[in-house]
Design a protein around this motif. Structure first.
Motif, PDB file in Angstrom:
ATOM      1  N   LYS A  28      11.064  -1.191  -5.305  1.00  0.00           N
ATOM      2  CA  LYS A  28      11.401  -1.799  -4.011  1.00  0.00           C
ATOM      3  C   LYS A  28      10.162  -2.388  -3.355  1.00  0.00           C
ATOM      4  O   LYS A  28      10.238  -3.390  -2.655  1.00  0.00           O
ATOM      5  N   ILE A  29       9.012  -1.756  -3.552  1.00  0.00           N
ATOM      6  CA  ILE A  29       7.770  -2.300  -3.013  1.00  0.00           C
ATOM      7  C   ILE A  29       7.449  -3.631  -3.671  1.00  0.00           C
ATOM      8  O   ILE A  29       6.950  -4.564  -3.042  1.00  0.00           O
ATOM      9  N   LEU A  30       7.770  -3.734  -4.976  1.00  0.00           N
ATOM     10  CA  LEU A  30       7.438  -4.937  -5.743  1.00  0.00           C
ATOM     11  C   LEU A  30       8.586  -5.927  -5.802  1.00  0.00           C
ATOM     12  O   LEU A  30       8.542  -6.868  -6.587  1.00  0.00           O
ATOM     13  N   ALA A  31       9.626  -5.722  -5.005  1.00  0.00           N
ATOM     14  CA  ALA A  31      10.780  -6.604  -5.043  1.00  0.00           C
ATOM     15  C   ALA A  31      10.385  -8.024  -4.653  1.00  0.00           C
ATOM     16  O   ALA A  31       9.350  -8.272  -4.047  1.00  0.00           O
ATOM     17  N   MET A  32      11.270  -8.959  -5.048  1.00  0.00           N
ATOM     18  CA  MET A  32      11.024 -10.351  -4.662  1.00  0.00           C
ATOM     19  C   MET A  32      10.877 -10.453  -3.149  1.00  0.00           C
ATOM     20  O   MET A  32      11.589  -9.784  -2.400  1.00  0.00           O
ATOM     21  N   PRO A  33       9.941 -11.278  -2.675  1.00  0.00           N
ATOM     22  CA  PRO A  33       9.735 -11.393  -1.218  1.00  0.00           C
ATOM     23  C   PRO A  33      11.020 -11.827  -0.513  1.00  0.00           C
ATOM     24  O   PRO A  33      11.705 -12.740  -0.958  1.00  0.00           O
ATOM     25  N   GLN A  34      11.327 -11.150   0.581  1.00  0.00           N
ATOM     26  CA  GLN A  34      12.537 -11.448   1.337  1.00  0.00           C
ATOM     27  C   GLN A  34      12.242 -11.863   2.780  1.00  0.00           C
ATOM     28  O   GLN A  34      13.153 -12.237   3.507  1.00  0.00           O
ATOM     29  N   LEU A  35      10.977 -11.779   3.197  1.00  0.00           N
ATOM     30  CA  LEU A  35      10.643 -12.049   4.593  1.00  0.00           C
ATOM     31  C   LEU A  35       9.901 -13.369   4.788  1.00  0.00           C
ATOM     32  O   LEU A  35       9.419 -13.653   5.883  1.00  0.00           O
ATOM     33  N   THR A  36       9.815 -14.170   3.722  1.00  0.00           N
ATOM     34  CA  THR A  36       9.081 -15.434   3.816  1.00  0.00           C
ATOM     35  C   THR A  36       9.674 -16.345   4.874  1.00  0.00           C
ATOM     36  O   THR A  36       8.941 -17.011   5.628  1.00  0.00           O
ATOM     37  N   ALA A  37      10.997 -16.364   4.981  1.00  0.00           N
ATOM     38  CA  ALA A  37      11.646 -17.232   5.960  1.00  0.00           C
ATOM     39  C   ALA A  37      11.309 -16.844   7.390  1.00  0.00           C
ATOM     40  O   ALA A  37      11.393 -17.662   8.306  1.00  0.00           O
ATOM     41  N   ALA A  38      10.912 -15.586   7.580  1.00  0.00           N
ATOM     42  CA  ALA A  38      10.518 -15.108   8.910  1.00  0.00           C
ATOM     43  C   ALA A  38       9.027 -15.284   9.151  1.00  0.00           C
ATOM     44  O   ALA A  38       8.497 -14.821  10.162  1.00  0.00           O
ATOM     45  N   GLY A  39       8.317 -15.938   8.228  1.00  0.00           N
ATOM     46  CA  GLY A  39       6.896 -16.207   8.407  1.00  0.00           C
ATOM     47  C   GLY A  39       5.982 -15.138   7.868  1.00  0.00           C
ATOM     48  O   GLY A  39       4.792 -15.149   8.168  1.00  0.00           O
ATOM     49  N   ILE A  40       6.507 -14.212   7.053  1.00  0.00           N
ATOM     50  CA  ILE A  40       5.686 -13.135   6.504  1.00  0.00           C
ATOM     51  C   ILE A  40       5.241 -13.515   5.101  1.00  0.00           C
ATOM     52  O   ILE A  40       6.072 -13.785   4.219  1.00  0.00           O
ATOM     53  N   ASP A  41       3.937 -13.522   4.873  1.00  0.00           N
ATOM     54  CA  ASP A  41       3.359 -13.836   3.569  1.00  0.00           C
ATOM     55  C   ASP A  41       3.807 -12.797   2.541  1.00  0.00           C
ATOM     56  O   ASP A  41       3.958 -11.614   2.862  1.00  0.00           O
ATOM     57  N   PRO A  42       4.068 -13.199   1.282  1.00  0.00           N
ATOM     58  CA  PRO A  42       4.510 -12.237   0.268  1.00  0.00           C
ATOM     59  C   PRO A  42       3.574 -11.045   0.105  1.00  0.00           C
ATOM     60  O   PRO A  42       4.035  -9.908  -0.062  1.00  0.00           O
ATOM     61  N   PHE A  43       2.255 -11.284   0.136  1.00  0.00           N
ATOM     62  CA  PHE A  43       1.347 -10.144   0.015  1.00  0.00           C
ATOM     63  C   PHE A  43       1.474  -9.222   1.224  1.00  0.00           C
ATOM     64  O   PHE A  43       1.481  -7.987   1.087  1.00  0.00           O
ATOM     65  N   ASP A  44       1.588  -9.802   2.426  1.00  0.00           N
ATOM     66  CA  ASP A  44       1.768  -8.987   3.616  1.00  0.00           C
ATOM     67  C   ASP A  44       3.047  -8.152   3.515  1.00  0.00           C
ATOM     68  O   ASP A  44       3.084  -6.997   3.939  1.00  0.00           O
ATOM     69  N   GLU A  45       4.082  -8.749   2.938  1.00  0.00           N
ATOM     70  CA  GLU A  45       5.337  -8.005   2.775  1.00  0.00           C
ATOM     71  C   GLU A  45       5.148  -6.823   1.831  1.00  0.00           C
ATOM     72  O   GLU A  45       5.694  -5.735   2.064  1.00  0.00           O
ATOM     73  N   SER A  46       4.343  -7.012   0.764  1.00  0.00           N
ATOM     74  CA  SER A  46       4.100  -5.883  -0.148  1.00  0.00           C
ATOM     75  C   SER A  46       3.333  -4.773   0.555  1.00  0.00           C
ATOM     76  O   SER A  46       3.591  -3.586   0.327  1.00  0.00           O
ATOM     77  N   VAL A  47       2.402  -5.137   1.455  1.00  0.00           N
ATOM     78  CA  VAL A  47       1.688  -4.126   2.240  1.00  0.00           C
ATOM     79  C   VAL A  47       2.660  -3.400   3.167  1.00  0.00           C
ATOM     80  O   VAL A  47       2.616  -2.180   3.312  1.00  0.00           O
ATOM     81  N   TYR A  48       3.560  -4.166   3.791  1.00  0.00           N
ATOM     82  CA  TYR A  48       4.552  -3.559   4.700  1.00  0.00           C
ATOM     83  C   TYR A  48       5.468  -2.618   3.940  1.00  0.00           C
ATOM     84  O   TYR A  48       5.769  -1.504   4.403  1.00  0.00           O
ATOM     85  N   ARG A  49       5.924  -3.012   2.750  1.00  0.00           N
ATOM     86  CA  ARG A  49       6.783  -2.137   1.955  1.00  0.00           C
ATOM     87  C   ARG A  49       6.034  -0.849   1.566  1.00  0.00           C
ATOM     88  O   ARG A  49       6.606   0.248   1.568  1.00  0.00           O
ATOM     89  N   ALA A  50       4.745  -0.992   1.265  1.00  0.00           N
ATOM     90  CA  ALA A  50       3.962   0.185   0.876  1.00  0.00           C
ATOM     91  C   ALA A  50       3.782   1.155   2.036  1.00  0.00           C
ATOM     92  O   ALA A  50       3.878   2.371   1.866  1.00  0.00           O
ATOM     93  N   ILE A  51       3.543   0.631   3.234  1.00  0.00           N
ATOM     94  CA  ILE A  51       3.352   1.527   4.384  1.00  0.00           C
ATOM     95  C   ILE A  51       4.682   2.121   4.831  1.00  0.00           C
ATOM     96  O   ILE A  51       4.721   3.222   5.400  1.00  0.00           O
TER      97      ILE A  51
END
Length: 346
Positions: A28-51
């Protein structure tokens, strides 16, 4: 600019995630980025999933989880904090807590989705219709329990505000001293006026957070002797912890339109009129450090606390106070505060 994601293959395990639990969680942490449309960078999303998996973490811990540099993770956390997805915990160590995704992402979507203005307007009309139909079904005072419930209500109160949020702020803090939801609300035109107890300014990082919010538009004042914490949205909904002892079960009151709410608004107005502004006028003849020192002094902080906030020794702080007395023509600290207030310096 957000970090560019280089060489990440989302279908495999590109990061070292030994600390992130079973494979289905790591996936789930490594899932395809789903927040790009909301302006969240894919790497930032992976950090958010990890935290989200850890709930709280330091940049170094997340860097270890994601097999990347601590600096890169720290930059991502700063961006996530600006977007209201994480909050920085109080204390000298740099540590962050994930904001509950349902509330945080809803706020992010609301702030970025201009195309849904019409739908939101319709939703508002339907909500008013529902409220009218159900009028009288809600208690005027509702008691909630638990730190998480208090946090969710504080987020909801700010997200539902359309015109103004007024607060009385003092320690202790249940989770985090920062309020990333406020920055988002300020960008959509919500007015914030906050009265802080001097004790709040002594907590690590709080004064810096307040200065940043003032820069974004918050009006801030300081008042010694605050005995309660309080937040009121649009003068129609209030949230007030019933005790400042967070070592026991946290209980708070959600207060809807009533004589009690009117009394709390009147009390807030009294505090606001009595409090000392934290922001200086544009033509302030004093330098920034002198103004900060005067503000903290008038706010009731002790010498040691003022010196710590400004990064001085107590001896240096007292020497600067003496020089300030000469510049203002004051015989003592009380007079210095009165003269500075009359001249509009604080």
């Amino acid at each position: 600019m957000p970090d560019q994601v280089i060489g990440i293959q989302w279908s495999r395990q590109p990061f070292g995630l030994a600390h992130c639990g079973p494979w289905h969680i790591r996936a789930k942490i490594l899932a395809m980025p789903q927040l790009t449309a909301a302006g969240i960078d894919p790497f930032d999303e992976s950090v958010y999933r990890a935290i989200l998996v850890r709930h709280t973490a330091a940049p170094a811990e997340l860097a270890d989880d994601l097999s990347c540099s601590t600096e890169r993770v720290a930059r991502a956390l700063d961006r996530l904090r600006e977007n209201g997805l994480v909050g920085r915990l109080s204390g000298t160590r740099r540590r962050y807590a994930a904001i509950e995704p349902g509330a945080a992402l809803e706020s992010l979507v609301r702030s970025r989705t201009a195309d849904l203005d019409g739908v939101r307007a319709a939703a508002g009309e339907l909500s008013r219709l529902f409220t009218t139909a159900e009028q009288g079904s809600f208690e005027q005072v509702e008691v909630i329990t638990g730190g998480e419930a208090l946090g969710r209500w504080f987020v909801q109160l700010q997200q539902e505000a359309r015109e103004e949020v007024i607060t009385l702020d003092r320690p202790p803090y249940a989770l985090t001293t920062s309020n990333p939801v406020e920055a988002t609300a300020l960008t959509r035109g919500v007015r914030y006026r906050a009265v802080y107890a001097p004790e709040a300014l002594e907590w690590p990082g709080v004064l810096g957070d307040i200065r940043e919010l003032v820069h974004r538009g918050e009006q801030a004042r300081v008042l010694p002797g605050l005995r309660i914490k309080l937040a009121i949205a649009d003068r129609r909904l209030a949230l007030m912890p019933l005790s400042l002892d967070l070592t026991t079960e946290v209980r708070a009151a959600v207060i809807r339109p009533s004589a009690l709410l009117d009394g709390l608004i009147d009390y807030w107005e009294l505090c606001w009129r009595t409090a000392t502004p934290l922001d200086a006028p544009a033509d302030d003849p004093l330098d920034e450090e002198d103004r900060q020192m005067l503000t903290l002094l008038v706010g009731g902080l002790k010498d040691e606390a003022i010196a710590r906030q400004l990064g001085w020794s107590v001896r240096t702080m007292r020497r600067r106070i003496s020089r300030l007395h000469e510049e203002l023509g004051a015989a003592n600290r009380f007079q210095a505060g009165v003269i500075a207030a009359r001249r509009g310096l604080i």
